[in-house]
Write a protein that holds these residues in place. Structure first.
Motif, PDB file in Angstrom:
ATOM      1  N   VAL A  83       0.844  -1.205   0.000  1.00  0.00           N
ATOM      2  CA  VAL A  83       0.000   0.000   0.000  1.00  0.00           C
ATOM      3  C   VAL A  83       0.877   1.253   0.000  1.00  0.00           C
ATOM      4  N   ALA A  84       1.942   1.268   0.803  1.00  0.00           N
ATOM      5  CA  ALA A  84       2.856   2.412   0.818  1.00  0.00           C
ATOM      6  C   ALA A  84       3.481   2.629  -0.554  1.00  0.00           C
ATOM      7  N   ALA A  85       3.866   1.547  -1.214  1.00  0.00           N
ATOM      8  CA  ALA A  85       4.456   1.654  -2.548  1.00  0.00           C
ATOM      9  C   ALA A  85       3.446   2.195  -3.553  1.00  0.00           C
ATOM     10  N   ALA A  86       2.206   1.732  -3.469  1.00  0.00           N
ATOM     11  CA  ALA A  86       1.164   2.228  -4.375  1.00  0.00           C
ATOM     12  C   ALA A  86       0.903   3.707  -4.136  1.00  0.00           C
ATOM     13  N   CYS A  87       0.877   4.108  -2.883  1.00  0.00           N
ATOM     14  CA  CYS A  87       0.671   5.526  -2.563  1.00  0.00           C
ATOM     15  C   CYS A  87       1.839   6.374  -3.063  1.00  0.00           C
ATOM     16  N   ALA A  88       3.041   5.846  -2.968  1.00  0.00           N
ATOM     17  CA  ALA A  88       4.213   6.576  -3.450  1.00  0.00           C
ATOM     18  C   ALA A  88       4.163   6.748  -4.962  1.00  0.00           C
ATOM     19  N   GLU A  89       3.641   5.749  -5.635  1.00  0.00           N
ATOM     20  CA  GLU A  89       3.517   5.839  -7.102  1.00  0.00           C
ATOM     21  C   GLU A  89       2.570   6.969  -7.488  1.00  0.00           C
ATOM     22  N   LEU A  90       1.546   7.164  -6.705  1.00  0.00           N
ATOM     23  CA  LEU A  90       0.551   8.206  -7.002  1.00  0.00           C
ATOM     24  C   LEU A  90       0.866   9.531  -6.330  1.00  0.00           C
ATOM     25  N   GLY A  91       1.677   9.511  -5.305  1.00  0.00           N
ATOM     26  CA  GLY A  91       1.936  10.726  -4.534  1.00  0.00           C
ATOM     27  C   GLY A  91       3.407  11.072  -4.497  1.00  0.00           C
ATOM     28  N   GLY A  99       9.078   4.113   3.330  1.00  0.00           N
ATOM     29  CA  GLY A  99       8.831   2.675   3.252  1.00  0.00           C
ATOM     30  C   GLY A  99      10.099   1.862   3.434  1.00  0.00           C
ATOM     31  N   LEU A 100      11.170   2.270   2.763  1.00  0.00           N
ATOM     32  CA  LEU A 100      12.440   1.558   2.909  1.00  0.00           C
ATOM     33  C   LEU A 100      12.984   1.687   4.332  1.00  0.00           C
ATOM     34  N   ALA A 101      12.916   2.895   4.883  1.00  0.00           N
ATOM     35  CA  ALA A 101      13.389   3.092   6.263  1.00  0.00           C
ATOM     36  C   ALA A 101      12.542   2.270   7.230  1.00  0.00           C
ATOM     37  N   GLY A 102      11.229   2.266   7.019  1.00  0.00           N
ATOM     38  CA  GLY A 102      10.340   1.480   7.869  1.00  0.00           C
ATOM     39  C   GLY A 102      10.593  -0.005   7.740  1.00  0.00           C
ATOM     40  N   HIS A 103      10.846  -0.455   6.525  1.00  0.00           N
ATOM     41  CA  HIS A 103      11.148  -1.873   6.329  1.00  0.00           C
ATOM     42  C   HIS A 103      12.465  -2.234   6.999  1.00  0.00           C
ATOM     43  N   ASP A 130      17.999  -1.767   2.868  1.00  0.00           N
ATOM     44  CA  ASP A 130      16.911  -0.797   3.003  1.00  0.00           C
ATOM     45  C   ASP A 130      17.413   0.580   3.398  1.00  0.00           C
ATOM     46  N   TRP A 131      18.262   0.639   4.420  1.00  0.00           N
ATOM     47  CA  TRP A 131      18.701   1.943   4.911  1.00  0.00           C
ATOM     48  C   TRP A 131      19.680   2.627   3.969  1.00  0.00           C
TER      49      TRP A 131
END
Length: 148
Positions: A83-91, A99-103, A130-131
């Motif tokens: 969901v975060a990746a999809a939101c990033a694609e649109l936003g 997302g990467l930091a959170g992962h 990720d970091w």
């Protein structure tokens, strides 16, 4: 006892962590540079796809683990990153950095707790990927080389 022999909470010694961390830096740089390999796609799309693939790996580990509660938790967590990746694609591309930091934080938790069995070297490797990627993408965004 020398520093290289000190055990981490997951049972690794610092010396055993060296290879996963070095390879994590290498793959983090490659992850940050991945849009260059897919030049016909928008960089945000490439990063979004990468984030979903990274998150999905733990679903595979959860299947291998075999415990139902682990599979449920890992599927929910992977879904959040999708969901975060999809939101990033649109936003905002900053959502990829988040997302990467959170992962990476999730990987660190996995390394500390061993929640998913059989992942000994993976969490230290993945948190580094990720970091490093998050930091490089953040630098790129700050330098205005990518659309925000």
């Amino acid at each position: 006892m020398p520093t290289t022999a000190a055990a981490t909470p997951s049972g690794f010694t610092h010396r055993q962590l060296r290879a996963p961390l070095i390879w994590g830096v290498v793959f983090g740089v490659l992850q940050a540079a991945s849009p260059l390999a897919f030049f016909w796609l928008d960089p945000a799309t490439v990063y979004a796809l990468g984030l979903t693939l990274i998150a999905a790996v733990y679903v595979g580990f959860a299947v291998a683990d075999g415990r139902r509660h682990v599979l449920v938790v890992e599927t929910v967590v992977a879904s959040v990153f999708v969901v975060a990746a999809a939101c990033a694609e649109l936003g905002s591309a900053w959502l990829i950095v988040a997302g990467l930091a959170g992962h990476g934080c999730k990987d660190l938790w996995q390394h500390r707790t061993g929640f998913v069995a059989g992942t000994r070297w993976w969490p230290p490797f993945c948190v580094t990927v990720d970091w490093v990627a998050a930091a490089l993408i953040a630098v790129t965004l700050t330098a205005q080389l990518l659309p925000t």
